[in-house]
Scaffold this motif. Structure first.
Motif, PDB file in Angstrom:
ATOM      1  N   UNK A  94      28.805  25.378  42.302  1.00 16.49           N
ATOM      2  CA  UNK A  94      28.086  26.464  43.312  1.00 16.49           C
ATOM      3  C   UNK A  94      27.951  27.511  43.048  1.00 16.49           C
ATOM      4  N   UNK A  95      27.835  28.125  41.679  1.00 16.44           N
ATOM      5  CA  UNK A  95      27.906  29.470  41.258  1.00 16.44           C
ATOM      6  C   UNK A  95      26.503  29.936  41.439  1.00 16.44           C
ATOM      7  N   UNK A  96      25.477  28.946  41.577  1.00 17.40           N
ATOM      8  CA  UNK A  96      24.086  29.551  41.663  1.00 17.40           C
ATOM      9  C   UNK A  96      23.934  29.750  43.234  1.00 17.40           C
ATOM     10  N   UNK A  97      24.769  29.423  44.144  1.00 12.91           N
ATOM     11  CA  UNK A  97      24.388  29.880  45.718  1.00 12.91           C
ATOM     12  C   UNK A  97      25.161  31.084  46.057  1.00 12.91           C
ATOM     13  N   UNK A  98      25.709  31.885  45.029  1.00 13.66           N
ATOM     14  CA  UNK A  98      26.527  33.058  45.590  1.00 13.66           C
ATOM     15  C   UNK A  98      25.369  33.996  46.066  1.00 13.66           C
ATOM     16  N   UNK A  99      25.785  34.866  46.790  1.00 14.72           N
ATOM     17  CA  UNK A  99      24.699  35.981  47.166  1.00 14.72           C
ATOM     18  C   UNK A  99      24.803  36.881  46.361  1.00 14.72           C
ATOM     19  N   UNK A 100      23.740  37.555  46.132  1.00 18.64           N
ATOM     20  CA  UNK A 100      23.488  38.749  45.173  1.00 18.64           C
ATOM     21  C   UNK A 100      24.478  39.843  45.628  1.00 18.64           C
ATOM     22  N   UNK A 101      25.161  40.496  44.377  1.00 22.68           N
ATOM     23  CA  UNK A 101      26.059  41.475  44.658  1.00 22.68           C
ATOM     24  C   UNK A 101      27.499  41.281  45.058  1.00 22.68           C
ATOM     25  N   UNK A 102      27.771  39.917  45.121  1.00 18.24           N
ATOM     26  CA  UNK A 102      29.114  39.476  45.288  1.00 18.24           C
ATOM     27  C   UNK A 102      29.853  39.688  44.155  1.00 18.24           C
ATOM     28  N   UNK A 103      31.142  40.097  44.390  1.00 16.98           N
ATOM     29  CA  UNK A 103      31.998  40.551  43.076  1.00 16.98           C
ATOM     30  C   UNK A 103      32.731  39.019  42.995  1.00 16.98           C
ATOM     31  N   UNK A 104      32.576  38.738  41.659  1.00 15.08           N
ATOM     32  CA  UNK A 104      33.260  37.503  40.985  1.00 15.08           C
ATOM     33  C   UNK A 104      34.138  37.936  39.863  1.00 15.08           C
ATOM     34  N   UNK A 105      35.629  37.494  40.292  1.00 17.43           N
ATOM     35  CA  UNK A 105      36.945  38.191  39.809  1.00 17.43           C
ATOM     36  C   UNK A 105      37.790  37.131  39.238  1.00 17.43           C
ATOM     37  N   UNK A 106      38.485  37.347  38.409  1.00 20.23           N
ATOM     38  CA  UNK A 106      39.761  36.360  38.105  1.00 20.23           C
ATOM     39  C   UNK A 106      40.856  36.436  39.081  1.00 20.23           C
ATOM     40  N   UNK A 107      41.555  35.649  38.942  1.00 28.25           N
ATOM     41  CA  UNK A 107      42.835  35.930  39.778  1.00 28.25           C
ATOM     42  C   UNK A 107      43.850  37.120  39.599  1.00 28.25           C
ATOM     43  N   UNK A 108      43.615  37.512  38.071  1.00 29.84           N
ATOM     44  CA  UNK A 108      44.294  38.722  37.827  1.00 29.84           C
ATOM     45  C   UNK A 108      44.086  39.691  38.619  1.00 29.84           C
ATOM     46  N   UNK A 109      42.731  39.847  39.254  1.00 29.68           N
ATOM     47  CA  UNK A 109      42.275  40.975  40.168  1.00 29.68           C
ATOM     48  C   UNK A 109      43.449  40.991  41.170  1.00 29.68           C
ATOM     49  N   UNK A 110      43.648  39.876  41.874  1.00 33.12           N
ATOM     50  CA  UNK A 110      44.563  39.872  42.926  1.00 33.12           C
ATOM     51  C   UNK A 110      45.787  40.352  42.731  1.00 33.12           C
ATOM     52  N   UNK A 111      46.432  39.707  41.584  1.00 27.72           N
ATOM     53  CA  UNK A 111      47.825  40.220  41.177  1.00 27.72           C
ATOM     54  C   UNK A 111      47.983  41.557  40.651  1.00 27.72           C
ATOM     55  N   UNK A 112      46.817  42.128  40.054  1.00 23.64           N
ATOM     56  CA  UNK A 112      47.127  43.646  39.672  1.00 23.64           C
ATOM     57  C   UNK A 112      46.871  44.620  40.869  1.00 23.64           C
ATOM     58  N   UNK A 113      46.034  44.202  41.702  1.00 18.99           N
ATOM     59  CA  UNK A 113      45.696  45.044  43.033  1.00 18.99           C
ATOM     60  C   UNK A 113      47.059  45.024  43.819  1.00 18.99           C
ATOM     61  N   UNK A 114      47.798  43.951  44.035  1.00 14.75           N
ATOM     62  CA  UNK A 114      49.050  43.804  44.700  1.00 14.75           C
ATOM     63  C   UNK A 114      50.216  44.630  43.785  1.00 14.75           C
ATOM     64  N   UNK A 115      50.147  44.501  42.531  1.00 15.55           N
ATOM     65  CA  UNK A 115      51.189  45.249  41.884  1.00 15.55           C
ATOM     66  C   UNK A 115      51.105  46.583  42.009  1.00 15.55           C
ATOM     67  N   UNK A 116      49.757  47.089  42.029  1.00 20.37           N
ATOM     68  CA  UNK A 116      49.561  48.582  41.631  1.00 20.37           C
ATOM     69  C   UNK A 116      49.271  49.253  43.242  1.00 20.37           C
ATOM     70  N   UNK A 117      49.265  48.268  44.156  1.00 19.60           N
ATOM     71  CA  UNK A 117      48.780  48.940  45.480  1.00 19.60           C
ATOM     72  C   UNK A 117      47.700  49.448  45.943  1.00 19.60           C
ATOM     73  N   UNK A 118      46.710  49.068  44.956  1.00 16.07           N
ATOM     74  CA  UNK A 118      45.405  49.360  45.440  1.00 16.07           C
ATOM     75  C   UNK A 118      44.386  48.611  44.803  1.00 16.07           C
TER      76      UNK A 118
END
Length: 731
Positions: free
Chosen positions: A52-76
């Motif tokens: 369904x990647x073709x249906x994602x709206x323009x400007x959406x942030x597409x990230x790996x799960x590392x983004x979640x982990x690193x955000x939690x580890x670094x607190x921002x």
């Protein structure tokens, strides 16, 4: 304020169910809200082409799960652009710094890391994941190692960056490059060999084990899969099993049972039906009406191996992200059947996986090695097979050669650096099952398939091989360059490059390594017709990372070399896209132009990077500068209004020769010519070879000249038709 308060997330189904649940819990506990795909602000995925990647709206942030982990580890919240799932972003998720490295090298490291998806920090902050050190002992080095257990920072020699870019491998294993004992600094040193099988198994992730399991699944294991615990993986998706799978009744029933048990619906299909409602197509080949329908409707398309993987893991991964999960081209891989290939230092499932690829591509796999072998695929240089291969002059390559042959479905040269390099301490078996079929390759294949269908519909020749009601010349499509007249030159497009060599006098595996070429151009080029779009074939002389960096500078991926403006080569050669690109008189530069432009983060002037190859200029008896000057005058029309009949045994791949002729304004006819068809047609010519003498001798006796393939190949290369050259004439 919760960390993810403003985040509306969608977790792609390509993750295993356990990881999906874990991500959802972490985000929900920190203020995020689960949302449908078309409403999400952040899409969490481990694949760039999730369902369904073709249906994602323009400007959406597409990230790996590392983004979640690193955000939690670094607190921002981390910046999404540094956690891209794009496989070309080799350093996605990497935050790098350096110590005790000279400033010029730091410039290259920082430019390369940031251009290929990572971040660079001057100081050793808590965000840093990779510290490059040329030698031990600095304060940064000591501090990083002291806190390594807590921070898990990698302290590396810069060779890791070099090899990542050179090999084009994302997440290249760091073990051989890590201080305090980087084996990469020991020339020729193989990985530790205490217990190969146990060592490899310990390093293979659970995800890779599942990939190997599905790829190597036996019929008995498939039958057992149909009786595993019921779970709703397919979630009501409608699956159609194509007839080209050629399943026996018993095996089809087993596959259908597995689909039903996993929550899917099996769609019945009658070949008389014009169309069918489906969500997923399972087929063997990239061919046929069902495949075209599924492509046009953006449905999931996968192989049986992919079905088994989905049902065994519980995650719907993108089929195109694994070589064996996507259907293969229907046509045989030309020339690959001549190979006898053996492997060494790949053990267990890794060895069996390579064996399956080799056989699927039409080559012969041999467990042992003899003088008949044409290629040895090695995980690293060590052991009897590599010693014998060197003594017997058998090419030794890593498995990326086999993968590239599979991706491009071509018998590629083994002579490229990326295939024959074996960094000390690096075990290539750790990087198996990491390749997929790029979107551009799939799109180009569909384009060729549609073109073949269209051609077959239009090829209603009469008994003498002419188009009905005319002189045998089909109307020419408007030249793409003419359509661009008057538009501004403000874009750059990048097109992948292939490597088929027309030179048939080089027969050894290394000698047939035609210089691969690539192409692209900048605004302001004064020669040739104006163009609004710029293309650059960059594969494989420019690495995936460099291609990605050029794309970030404004380049776009394209497919046609006849629209290119810069061609990147190591040397001159008669490859398909080199010859096609000559129609537009591109800048022909070395790969250093791509490297320097990527490092400088801007497109550099091509003049100082022009290719210099007196050896091949002498071989083909021309001067490149003169040929490019003639190309600007010919304007891609050197074969304009000419029709070439090519007899069956001419030693050039038909499709490639057809593309070269078409790029220069001509047409190629595959059927055998007759005296009647040639009489009175001054623009009709015959291309043949000694093996087809029975076809062309009657024509020659009737006074018609017969030419060799050199007329076309040298004509495209030199931009002049050598009608009377002895190499161009048969009679």
């Amino acid at each position: 304020m919760p960390l993810f308060e403003d985040v509306k997330f969608y977790c792609a189904p390509s993750f295993p169910p356990e990881r999906q649940a874990q991500i959802a819990v972490l985000l929900d506990a920190n203020g995020a809200t689960a949302s449908p795909l078309d409403q999400a602000t952040h899409i969490i995925t481990n694949a760039s082409e999730y369902e369904g990647y073709q249906n994602a709206k323009e400007g959406v942030a597409v990230v790996t799960d590392s983004w979640v982990d690193r955000s939690l580890i670094l607190g921002k919240l981390q910046q999404p652009q540094y956690y891209s799932p794009d496989p070309a972003m080799l350093f996605s998720g990497v935050v790098a710094s350096s110590t005790d490295i000279k400033s010029t090298d730091v410039e290259v490291l920082s430019a390369g890391i940031t251009a290929l998806g990572g971040q660079w920090k001057q100081g050793l902050t808590r965000e840093v994941t990779h510290l490059f050190a040329a030698c031990p002992g600095s304060d940064k080095y000591t501090t990083a190692l002291h806190f390594q257990k807590d921070t898990r920072i990698k302290v590396l020699v810069p060779h890791w960056f070099d090899d990542s870019v050179r090999l084009g491998i994302r997440c290249l294993s760091t073990s051989a490059y890590e201080w305090p004992d980087p084996t990469a600094l020991t020339s020729g040193r193989p990985p530790a060999l205490d217990d190969d099988a146990a060592r490899l198994q310990s390093k293979i992730s659970g995800e890779k084990k599942s990939l190997f399991k599905a790829a190597l699944m036996t019929t008995e294991q498939e039958a057992k899969l149909a009786h595993v615990e019921k779970r709703n993986v397919w979630e009501g998706r409608r699956l159609l099993l194509s007839s080209d799978l050629d399943l026996s009744d018993g095996r089809r029933l087993a596959v259908e049972a597995g689909i039903l048990r996993s929550g899917g619906v099996v769609v019945e299909y009658n070949e008389d039906d014009e169309a069918v409602e489906m969500d997923v197509l399972i087929c063997r080949y990239r061919s046929g009406d069902l495949y075209i329908q599924a492509m046009n409707e953006r449905k999931l398309i996968g192989s049986l191996t992919w079905v088994f993987h989905v049902e065994s893991t519980g995650s719907i991964s993108p089929p195109s992200h694994q070589l064996l999960h996507y259907p293969i081209p229907k046509r045989p891989l030309e020339g690959f059947a001549d190979h006898e290939i053996t492997v060494t230092n790949y053990t267990g499932e890794a060895r069996e996986y390579l064996k399956k690829l080799i056989v699927l591509m039409g080559a012969t796999f041999t467990p042992s090695m003899s003088g008949k072998n044409t290629v040895l695929i090695a995980a690293y240089i060590s052991g009897n097979k590599t010693t014998k291969a060197k003594n017997w002059s058998i090419p030794i390559v890593n498995h990326t050669w086999l993968e590239d042959c599979f991706v491009q479905w071509k018998n590629l040269t083994v002579g490229l650096e990326k295939y024959v390099v074996f960094p000390a301490g690096l075990d290539f078996s750790e990087h198996l099952v990491e390749r997929g079929v790029p979107r551009a390759v799939i799109a180009e294949g569909l384009h060729e398939l549609l073109a073949e269908i269209d051609l077959s519909k239009k090829s209603a020749f009469d008994g003498e091989g002419e188009l009905p009601g005319g002189d045998g010349i089909a109307p020419q499509a408007p030249n793409a360059r003419d359509a661009d007249e008057g538009e501004e030159d403000n874009e750059i497009e990048i097109a992948p490059m292939d490597v088929d060599d027309f030179d048939d006098d080089d027969t050894s595996p290394l000698a047939t390594a035609a210089p691969e070429d690539d192409g692209m151009e900048l605004p302001g080029r004064g020669t040739g017709p104006p163009r609004s779009k710029r293309e650059m074939p960059v594969e494989p002389e420019a690495s995936d990372g460099e291609e990605s960096a050029l794309t970030k500078l404004g380049a776009k991926i394209a497919a046609r070399p006849s629209d290119c403006t810069h061609l990147i080569v190591k040397s001159l050669g008669r490859t398909e896209k080199f010859l096609c690109a000559m129609a537009v008189a591109p800048h022909i530069v070395t790969e250093k132009w791509a490297t320097a432009s990527a490092a400088a983060q801007k497109f550099l002037p091509p003049e100082k990077y022009r290719v210099v190859d007196p050896e091949n200029e002498k071989k083909f008896e021309f001067k490149l500068a003169d040929a490019l000057h003639r190309a600007t005058q010919n304007k891609g029309r050197i074969f304009a209004d000419m029709v070439f009949f090519v007899t069956p045994n001419v030693p050039v791949e038909r499709k490639l020769l057809k593309n070269v002729v078409a790029a220069h304004g001509g047409q190629m006819r595959p059927q055998n010519p007759t005296v009647r068809a040639l009489n009175g047609k001054s623009n009709y010519f015959v291309i043949s070879c000694p093996e087809d003498a029975s076809i062309w001798k009657p024509l020659a006796d009737a006074g018609h000249p017969i030419y060799t393939k050199e007329l076309l190949l040298n004509g495209a290369l030199t931009q002049e038709i050598r009608w009377d050259d002895p190499s161009s004439r048969l009679s």
